[in-house]
Design an enzyme around this catalytic site. Structure first.
Site, short mmCIF file in Angstrom:
data_model
loop_
_atom_site.label_atom_id
_atom_site.label_comp_id
_atom_site.label_asym_id
_atom_site.label_seq_id
_atom_site.Cartn_x
_atom_site.Cartn_y
_atom_site.Cartn_z
N LYS A 97 34.55 68.63 12.93
CA LYS A 97 33.40 69.22 13.65
C LYS A 97 33.80 70.41 14.53
O LYS A 97 33.03 71.35 14.69
CB LYS A 97 32.72 68.17 14.52
N ASP A 107 23.98 66.26 16.81
CA ASP A 107 24.50 65.06 17.50
C ASP A 107 23.97 64.98 18.93
O ASP A 107 23.58 63.90 19.39
CB ASP A 107 26.04 65.09 17.57
N1 LIG Z 1 26.35 57.41 15.91
C1 LIG Z 1 26.55 58.66 15.57
O1 LIG Z 1 25.67 59.35 15.04
C2 LIG Z 1 27.89 59.30 15.88
C3 LIG Z 1 28.01 60.68 15.95
C4 LIG Z 1 29.25 61.23 16.28
C5 LIG Z 1 30.36 60.38 16.51
N2 LIG Z 1 30.19 59.04 16.41
C6 LIG Z 1 31.34 58.11 16.65
O2 LIG Z 1 31.94 58.43 17.91
C7 LIG Z 1 33.33 58.10 17.87
C8 LIG Z 1 34.17 59.26 18.42
O3 LIG Z 1 34.00 60.41 17.63
P1 LIG Z 1 34.66 61.80 18.10
O4 LIG Z 1 34.19 62.82 17.11
O5 LIG Z 1 34.37 62.06 19.53
O6 LIG Z 1 36.22 61.48 17.93
P2 LIG Z 1 37.45 62.35 18.48
O7 LIG Z 1 37.05 63.77 18.72
O8 LIG Z 1 38.58 62.05 17.55
O9 LIG Z 1 37.76 61.69 19.92
C9 LIG Z 1 38.41 60.49 19.99
C10 LIG Z 1 38.51 59.96 21.43
O10 LIG Z 1 39.15 58.68 21.34
C11 LIG Z 1 40.35 58.72 22.13
N3 LIG Z 1 41.39 57.93 21.46
C12 LIG Z 1 41.78 58.00 20.16
N4 LIG Z 1 42.76 57.10 19.91
C13 LIG Z 1 43.01 56.46 21.09
C14 LIG Z 1 43.91 55.43 21.48
N5 LIG Z 1 44.76 54.85 20.62
N6 LIG Z 1 43.89 55.02 22.78
C15 LIG Z 1 43.04 55.60 23.66
N7 LIG Z 1 42.16 56.57 23.36
C16 LIG Z 1 42.14 57.00 22.08
C17 LIG Z 1 40.72 60.18 22.29
O11 LIG Z 1 41.48 60.33 23.49
P3 LIG Z 1 42.50 61.58 23.70
O12 LIG Z 1 41.65 62.74 24.17
O13 LIG Z 1 43.44 61.11 24.74
O14 LIG Z 1 43.15 61.83 22.37
C18 LIG Z 1 39.33 60.84 22.37
O15 LIG Z 1 38.79 60.71 23.68
C19 LIG Z 1 33.64 57.73 16.41
O16 LIG Z 1 33.66 56.31 16.32
C20 LIG Z 1 32.46 58.30 15.64
O17 LIG Z 1 32.19 57.57 14.45
C21 LIG Z 1 28.99 58.47 16.11
#
Ligand SMILES: NC(=O)c1ccc[n+]([C@@H]2O[C@H](COP(=O)([O-])OP(=O)(O)OC[C@H]3O[C@@H](n4cnc5c(N)ncnc54)[C@H](OP(=O)(O)O)[C@@H]3O)[C@@H](O)[C@H]2O)c1
Length: 304
Positions: free
Chosen positions: A66, A102
């Site tokens: 994204k 989103d």
């Molecule tokens: N319902 C919907 O329509 C919708 C839409 C969008 C997203 N989502 C969901 O939202 C979630 C996040 O998406 P995203 O795009 O924001 O992901 P992202 O950009 O990869 O962000 C991941 C987040 O998780 C943290 N993280 C990852 N591994 C970790 C670990 N082992 N320990 C602690 N923190 C960890 C990261 O922290 P750091 O910054 O420290 O790396 C970051 O804050 C996903 O499950 C996605 O499916 C849902």
């Protein structure tokens, strides 16, 4: 001629978008196909070139692309520019416009949930995570009169950077904490009727013996919980009370707090993308029915 739409991500096999978007095209009598493509970050430039040659009419983007897409399209909507990420691309005569549904989808889902469960709009919000979806959530919250935000992330500096975004300047009280600090626990304990939003990816919950982020010991009975994930901790059918509860919401069940998973947001962002692509209102009831059938979750709006 049949139109062709897609979703690109890595992984993408779990995505429910192909099911409910295809159902939406079919219900609207449009001759269109919506297909998933698993594209690694290294393959992204070639994959986009292929989609251009194939004449894709529009596509969705999911993890982890994204934030890379804004630099690879011909123009951006104001929403995509402010969020700094694209989840929907619309092709108009071959020109690609990057948009983001989103943020608006999150807001629609949150407001519907609060309304259906007769909950007041909160003024304090704690957000776990500072990734792409946290940016969309903050964009949405900046449109409502929130007074205080606490952003909790493993990497505190990422949280701090997000809280300095100009769109948040209207929210007077903004605090960034690291996940392993205790200060966010004090913050949430002192907040009245807080909204607690989880945007951490599932990786953060995998393999942790202690549920993560640890909420035990907190008294959050007056909180409202919203998890962007909709992957349940137990398979559907494991018991009526478990349906739709993610690992994060399992923790929330300790407090009996009203809880919503990300299925409503998925529906709302998808319906907005459908309208951008077709110029028609999405057949939301049909899309919601497909999501309920696919997940076994009886309602997208009742507290879990
Ligand atoms: N319902 C919907 O329509 C919708 C839409 C969008 C997203 N989502 C969901 O939202 C979630 C996040 O998406 P995203 O795009 O924001 O992901 P992202 O950009 O990869 O962000 C991941 C987040 O998780 C943290 N993280 C990852 N591994 C970790 C670990 N082992 N320990 C602690 N923190 C960890 C990261 O922290 P750091 O910054 O420290 O790396 C970051 O804050 C996903 O499950 C996605 O499916 C849902």
């Amino acid at each position: 001629m049949r139109q062709f739409f897609a979703i690109i991500g890595h992984p993408v096999a779990h995505s429910l978008s192909p099911r409910f978007q295809q159902a939406a095209f079919d219900a609207s009598g449009l001759d269109a196909a919506y297909l998933p493509f698993d594209i690694s970050p290294e393959q992204l430039p070639q994959a986009l070139a292929a989609l251009r040659i194939l004449g894709v009419a529009g596509f969705n983007i999911t993890l982890p692309h994204k934030e890379a897409i804004p630099g690879m399209v011909d123009g951006l909507s104001e929403t995509a520019r402010e969020i700094g990420a694209v989840n929907t691309v619309v092709s108009r005569r071959g020109e690609w416009l990057g948009d983001n549904t989103d943020g608006p989808g999150f807001l629609l889902a949150l407001e519907r949930f609060l309304e259906e469960n007769r909950l007041a709009f909160p003024s304090h919000v704690l957000i776990f995570g500072a990734g792409g979806s946290a940016r969309a959530v903050l964009w949405a919250l900046a449109r409502r009169p929130f007074r205080a935000i606490c952003l909790v992330n493993r990497t505190r500096s990422r949280g701090e950077a997000l809280l300095n975004l100009p769109i948040l300047s209207g929210i007077p009280d903004r605090t960034a904490c690291a996940l392993d600090q205790t200060s966010w626990r004090d913050w949430i304990s002192n907040a009245k009727n807080p909204l607690v939003i989880n945007t951490l990816s599932l990786r953060a919950f995998a393999g942790n013996e202690i549920p993560f982020p640890p909420l035990e010991g907190l008294s959050l009975s007056d909180a409202t919980l919203f998890d962007l994930s909709y992957v349940p901790s137990k398979p559907s059918g494991a018991g009526p009370e478990e349906g739709g509860r993610t690992p994060f919401l399992e923790m929330g069940s300790l407090f009996g707090a009203p809880s919503q998973n990300g299925l409503g947001m998925l529906l709302c962002q998808g319906a907005l993308a459908f309208r951008l692509w077709t110029g028609k209102e999405a057949p939301v009831d049909r899309m919601e029915e497909v999501l309920r059938l696919a997940t076994g979750q009886k309602s997208l709006w009742k507290s879990l």
